[in-house]
Design an enzyme around this catalytic site. Structure first.
Site, PDB file in Angstrom:
ATOM      1  N   ASP A  15     -35.160 -11.694   3.150  1.00 18.41           N
ATOM      2  CA  ASP A  15     -35.856 -12.713   2.365  1.00 18.41           C
ATOM      3  C   ASP A  15     -36.724 -12.034   1.313  1.00 18.41           C
ATOM      4  O   ASP A  15     -37.042 -10.858   1.430  1.00 18.41           O
ATOM      5  CB  ASP A  15     -36.734 -13.589   3.278  1.00 18.41           C
ATOM      6  CG  ASP A  15     -37.445 -14.684   2.503  1.00 18.41           C
ATOM      7  OD1 ASP A  15     -36.761 -15.487   1.849  1.00 18.41           O
ATOM      8  OD2 ASP A  15     -38.696 -14.717   2.498  1.00 18.41           O
ATOM      9  N   SER A  16     -37.138 -12.808   0.337  1.00 17.68           N
ATOM     10  CA  SER A  16     -38.035 -12.287  -0.700  1.00 17.68           C
ATOM     11  C   SER A  16     -39.425 -11.961  -0.145  1.00 17.68           C
ATOM     12  O   SER A  16     -40.196 -11.264  -0.795  1.00 17.68           O
ATOM     13  CB  SER A  16     -38.166 -13.309  -1.828  1.00 17.68           C
ATOM     14  OG  SER A  16     -38.633 -14.546  -1.320  1.00 17.68           O
ATOM     15  N   TYR A  65     -39.251 -14.388  -5.777  1.00 14.47           N
ATOM     16  CA  TYR A  65     -37.990 -14.239  -6.505  1.00 14.47           C
ATOM     17  C   TYR A  65     -37.716 -15.459  -7.400  1.00 14.47           C
ATOM     18  O   TYR A  65     -36.960 -15.358  -8.357  1.00 14.47           O
ATOM     19  CB  TYR A  65     -36.817 -14.109  -5.521  1.00 14.47           C
ATOM     20  CG  TYR A  65     -36.651 -12.756  -4.844  1.00 14.47           C
ATOM     21  CD1 TYR A  65     -37.577 -11.714  -5.003  1.00 14.47           C
ATOM     22  CD2 TYR A  65     -35.533 -12.520  -4.038  1.00 14.47           C
ATOM     23  CE1 TYR A  65     -37.390 -10.495  -4.369  1.00 14.47           C
ATOM     24  CE2 TYR A  65     -35.338 -11.301  -3.404  1.00 14.47           C
ATOM     25  CZ  TYR A  65     -36.265 -10.287  -3.564  1.00 14.47           C
ATOM     26  OH  TYR A  65     -36.078  -9.086  -2.935  1.00 14.47           O
ATOM     27  N   GLY A  66     -38.294 -16.571  -7.053  1.00 10.88           N
ATOM     28  CA  GLY A  66     -38.008 -17.842  -7.752  1.00 10.88           C
ATOM     29  C   GLY A  66     -38.018 -17.756  -9.274  1.00 10.88           C
ATOM     30  O   GLY A  66     -37.127 -18.282  -9.936  1.00 10.88           O
ATOM     31  N   CYS A 118     -33.291 -16.411   2.032  1.00 11.60           N
ATOM     32  CA  CYS A 118     -33.911 -16.839   0.770  1.00 11.60           C
ATOM     33  C   CYS A 118     -32.908 -17.658  -0.047  1.00 11.60           C
ATOM     34  O   CYS A 118     -31.800 -17.193  -0.338  1.00 11.60           O
ATOM     35  CB  CYS A 118     -34.341 -15.600  -0.002  1.00 11.60           C
ATOM     36  SG  CYS A 118     -35.028 -15.934  -1.631  1.00 11.60           S
ATOM     37  N   ASN A 119     -33.309 -18.857  -0.414  1.00  8.65           N
ATOM     38  CA  ASN A 119     -32.419 -19.722  -1.206  1.00  8.65           C
ATOM     39  C   ASN A 119     -32.121 -19.120  -2.580  1.00  8.65           C
ATOM     40  O   ASN A 119     -30.994 -19.167  -3.060  1.00  8.65           O
ATOM     41  CB  ASN A 119     -33.062 -21.101  -1.401  1.00  8.65           C
ATOM     42  CG  ASN A 119     -33.088 -21.916  -0.127  1.00  8.65           C
ATOM     43  OD1 ASN A 119     -32.245 -22.766   0.095  1.00  8.65           O
ATOM     44  ND2 ASN A 119     -34.053 -21.641   0.740  1.00  8.65           N
ATOM     45  N   THR A 120     -33.151 -18.558  -3.211  1.00  7.28           N
ATOM     46  CA  THR A 120     -32.981 -17.986  -4.552  1.00  7.28           C
ATOM     47  C   THR A 120     -31.996 -16.818  -4.504  1.00  7.28           C
ATOM     48  O   THR A 120     -31.130 -16.678  -5.382  1.00  7.28           O
ATOM     49  CB  THR A 120     -34.350 -17.525  -5.103  1.00  7.28           C
ATOM     50  OG1 THR A 120     -35.296 -18.589  -4.952  1.00  7.28           O
ATOM     51  CG2 THR A 120     -34.247 -17.142  -6.559  1.00  7.28           C
ATOM     52  N   GLU A 153     -48.408 -20.323  -0.210  1.00  7.94           N
ATOM     53  CA  GLU A 153     -48.849 -18.925  -0.106  1.00  7.94           C
ATOM     54  C   GLU A 153     -50.358 -18.756  -0.246  1.00  7.94           C
ATOM     55  O   GLU A 153     -50.921 -17.761   0.218  1.00  7.94           O
ATOM     56  CB  GLU A 153     -48.107 -18.061  -1.132  1.00  7.94           C
ATOM     57  CG  GLU A 153     -46.619 -18.067  -0.856  1.00  7.94           C
ATOM     58  CD  GLU A 153     -45.912 -16.791  -1.259  1.00  7.94           C
ATOM     59  OE1 GLU A 153     -46.408 -16.099  -2.161  1.00  7.94           O
ATOM     60  OE2 GLU A 153     -44.857 -16.510  -0.663  1.00  7.94           O
ATOM     61  N   CYS A 184     -35.632 -24.379  -0.230  1.00  6.31           N
ATOM     62  CA  CYS A 184     -36.540 -23.235  -0.400  1.00  6.31           C
ATOM     63  C   CYS A 184     -37.189 -22.963   0.949  1.00  6.31           C
ATOM     64  O   CYS A 184     -37.564 -23.896   1.664  1.00  6.31           O
ATOM     65  CB  CYS A 184     -37.612 -23.561  -1.446  1.00  6.31           C
ATOM     66  SG  CYS A 184     -38.890 -22.294  -1.599  1.00  6.31           S
ATOM     67  N   THR A 185     -37.321 -21.684   1.279  1.00  7.90           N
ATOM     68  CA  THR A 185     -37.880 -21.278   2.579  1.00  7.90           C
ATOM     69  C   THR A 185     -39.243 -21.901   2.873  1.00  7.90           C
ATOM     70  O   THR A 185     -39.565 -22.157   4.028  1.00  7.90           O
ATOM     71  CB  THR A 185     -38.050 -19.748   2.624  1.00  7.90           C
ATOM     72  OG1 THR A 185     -38.742 -19.327   1.427  1.00  7.90           O
ATOM     73  CG2 THR A 185     -36.707 -19.047   2.719  1.00  7.90           C
ATOM     74  N   HIS A 186     -40.043 -22.097   1.832  1.00  5.67           N
ATOM     75  CA  HIS A 186     -41.427 -22.529   2.039  1.00  5.67           C
ATOM     76  C   HIS A 186     -41.597 -24.036   2.233  1.00  5.67           C
ATOM     77  O   HIS A 186     -42.640 -24.481   2.703  1.00  5.67           O
ATOM     78  CB  HIS A 186     -42.288 -22.120   0.841  1.00  5.67           C
ATOM     79  CG  HIS A 186     -42.544 -20.651   0.722  1.00  5.67           C
ATOM     80  ND1 HIS A 186     -41.542 -19.710   0.813  1.00  5.67           N
ATOM     81  CD2 HIS A 186     -43.689 -19.964   0.510  1.00  5.67           C
ATOM     82  CE1 HIS A 186     -42.076 -18.500   0.650  1.00  5.67           C
ATOM     83  NE2 HIS A 186     -43.365 -18.624   0.463  1.00  5.67           N
TER      84      HIS A 186
HETATM   85  N1  I24 Z   1     -47.638 -18.239   3.613  1.00  5.09           N
HETATM   86  C1  I24 Z   1     -46.744 -17.545   2.933  1.00  5.09           C
HETATM   87  N2  I24 Z   1     -47.015 -16.450   2.211  1.00  5.09           N
HETATM   88  C2  I24 Z   1     -48.273 -16.000   2.160  1.00  5.09           C
HETATM   89  C3  I24 Z   1     -48.886 -17.802   3.561  1.00  5.09           C
HETATM   90  C4  I24 Z   1     -49.252 -16.666   2.859  1.00  5.09           C
HETATM   91  N3  I24 Z   1     -50.586 -16.454   3.019  1.00  5.09           N
HETATM   92  C5  I24 Z   1     -51.024 -17.467   3.811  1.00  5.09           C
HETATM   93  N4  I24 Z   1     -49.999 -18.276   4.149  1.00  5.09           N
HETATM   94  N5  I24 Z   1     -48.591 -14.899   1.446  1.00  5.09           N
HETATM   95  O1  I24 Z   1     -45.442 -17.929   2.969  1.00  5.09           O
HETATM   96  C6  I24 Z   1     -47.626 -14.219   0.634  1.00  5.09           C
HETATM   97  C7  I24 Z   1     -48.137 -12.851   0.298  1.00  5.09           C
HETATM   98  N6  I24 Z   1     -47.810 -11.818   1.288  1.00  5.09           N
HETATM   99  C8  I24 Z   1     -48.751 -10.732   1.115  1.00  5.09           C
HETATM  100  C9  I24 Z   1     -48.495  -9.605   2.106  1.00  5.09           C
HETATM  101  O2  I24 Z   1     -48.361 -10.066   3.438  1.00  5.09           O
HETATM  102  C10 I24 Z   1     -47.489 -11.135   3.634  1.00  5.09           C
HETATM  103  C11 I24 Z   1     -47.769 -12.273   2.669  1.00  5.09           C
HETATM  104  C12 I24 Z   1     -45.027 -18.964   3.827  1.00  5.09           C
HETATM  105  C13 I24 Z   1     -44.695 -18.455   5.184  1.00  5.09           C
HETATM  106  C14 I24 Z   1     -43.885 -19.422   5.949  1.00  5.09           C
HETATM  107  C15 I24 Z   1     -43.464 -18.892   7.272  1.00  5.09           C
HETATM  108  C16 I24 Z   1     -50.084 -19.491   4.953  1.00  5.09           C
HETATM  109  C17 I24 Z   1     -49.421 -19.316   6.309  1.00  5.09           C
HETATM  110  C18 I24 Z   1     -49.997 -18.511   7.283  1.00  5.09           C
HETATM  111  C19 I24 Z   1     -49.387 -18.398   8.547  1.00  5.09           C
HETATM  112  C20 I24 Z   1     -48.203 -19.058   8.813  1.00  5.09           C
HETATM  113  C21 I24 Z   1     -47.626 -19.854   7.835  1.00  5.09           C
HETATM  114  C22 I24 Z   1     -48.236 -19.966   6.572  1.00  5.09           C
HETATM  115  F1  I24 Z   1     -51.125 -17.876   7.024  1.00  5.09           F
HETATM  116  F2  I24 Z   1     -47.681 -20.697   5.634  1.00  5.09           F
HETATM  117  N1  DGL Z   2     -37.680 -17.384  -0.493  1.00  5.61           N
HETATM  118  C1  DGL Z   2     -37.660 -18.144  -1.738  1.00  5.61           C
HETATM  119  C2  DGL Z   2     -36.579 -19.244  -1.665  1.00  5.61           C
HETATM  120  O1  DGL Z   2     -36.203 -19.696  -0.613  1.00  5.61           O
HETATM  121  C3  DGL Z   2     -39.003 -18.744  -2.054  1.00  5.61           C
HETATM  122  C4  DGL Z   2     -40.052 -17.731  -2.446  1.00  5.61           C
HETATM  123  C5  DGL Z   2     -39.679 -16.957  -3.682  1.00  5.61           C
HETATM  124  O2  DGL Z   2     -39.652 -17.521  -4.787  1.00  5.61           O
HETATM  125  O3  DGL Z   2     -39.383 -15.761  -3.531  1.00  5.61           O
HETATM  126  O4  DGL Z   2     -36.090 -19.662  -2.681  1.00  5.61           O
END
Ligand code: I24
Ligand code: DGL
Length: 264
Positions: free
Chosen positions: A9-10, A41-42, A72-74, A151, A183-185
């Site tokens: 995944d991205s 990656y989006g 990752c969908n992208t 995120e 999308c994964t998120h």
């Molecule tokens: N969720 C995602 N990415 C993040 C985040 C998040 N920070 C908090 N939460 N950060 O994606 C992206 C940046 N990187 C930096 C380096 O370390 C890893 C992350 C979604 C994940 C879906 C499984 C919120 C959060 C969390 C715990 C579980 C789920 C969640 F803190 F969305």
């Molecule tokens: N994992 C990407 C997807 O499912 C979402 C996050 C990104 O843009 O990299 O498209």
């Protein structure tokens, strides 16, 4: 078979696919790579996403995986075919399973697709849906604000509902009975998405649908792991391990997960 299933995944978003894997196929060993250092990656070019995805697949191919999931969908949208051509193991993306789930669920053949700019611009979902249902009516919508609200952790705040509502304005007046989370998120804001769509709309998660396909492939190739002793998944990140680890702990409820750094 003891060899692990690779998941790429991205970043951490692909953990939504891992979560479904652990639910449905709990005996399967998993080795995951998240390209956190280069996430998201989006918004990236097709060529970049293809290159990065090939790098992750190559790294996992050296770890003797029996199968690869592009979570990752992208990445699936632009790199699945190329990855498939390069490696001998089965490679599966999230788009065909998501499309199949949507076509099965839809009564009207009118389907909305939500995804990143890269996924929507690739038309990969449109192609997959039309292959299964040539007369489908498809409403694709890029939702570039959804990944950042997840995120930033803001998806838990009051604010998130408004961001999602605005992001879905492009579907106003459109008729459809199924919407794909492409999308994964997006599973993390699924309740907000559902709340701002007509209540008859059924939401299909590509992450959930993909694991049905993984199971089917393992069975058909006779490569399931039948031992019921659990094997802890291994997670590699191209970024910092610390934040990655706390997201794994929180999202997958795994205590002290095995998180390692990898350079691609
Ligand atoms: N969720 C995602 N990415 C993040 C985040 C998040 N920070 C908090 N939460 N950060 O994606 C992206 C940046 N990187 C930096 C380096 O370390 C890893 C992350 C979604 C994940 C879906 C499984 C919120 C959060 C969390 C715990 C579980 C789920 C969640 F803190 F969305
Ligand atoms: N994992 C990407 C997807 O499912 C979402 C996050 C990104 O843009 O990299 O498209």
């Amino acid at each position: 078979m003891e060899a692990p299933i690779g998941v790429i995944d991205s970043g951490v978003g692909g953990l939504t696919v891992v979560k479904e894997m652990l639910k449905r196929l709990p005996n399967e060993p998993i080795v995951y790579i998240g390209d956190d250092a280069r996430c998201p990656y989006g918004p990236r070019s097709t060529q970049e996403v293809q290159e990065f995805t090939m790098e992750m697949a190559t790294a996992l191919s050296k770890m003797d995986i029996k199968m690869l999931i592009i979570a990752c969908n992208t990445a699936t949208a632009v790199a699945l075919d190329e990855v498939r051509e390069h490696f001998p193991f089965p490679v599966i993306g999230v788009i065909v399973p998501g499309a199949r789930g949507a076509v099965k669920a839809s009564k009207t053949g009118k389907i909305a697709v939500l995804g990143t700019v890269g996924t929507i611009n690739s038309h990969a979902y449109d192609d997959a849906i039309r292959t299964l249902l040539p007369n489908a009516t498809i409403h694709p919508l890029a939702c570039p604000d959804f990944v950042p609200i997840v995120e930033s952790g803001l998806y838990k705040s009051e604010n998130a509902s408004g961001v999602v509502k605005k992001g879905l304005v492009g579907l106003a007046g459109k008729d459809f009975d199924v919407a794909i989370l492409g999308c994964t998120h997006y599973p993390l804001v699924q309740h907000h998405i559902q709340a701002h769509l007509p209540s008859k709309v059924q939401i299909i998660s590509s992450a959930v649908e993909t694991v049905f396909d993984v199971e089917r492939i393992l069975l058909s190739k006779n490569i399931t792991r039948d031992d019921s002793s659990k094997v802890a998944p291994i997670f590699y990140t191209t970024g910092q391990t610390q934040q990655f680890l706390s997201i794994v702990e929180d999202w997958l409820a795994i205590k002290k997960p095995d998180v390692r750094h990898i350079m691609l």
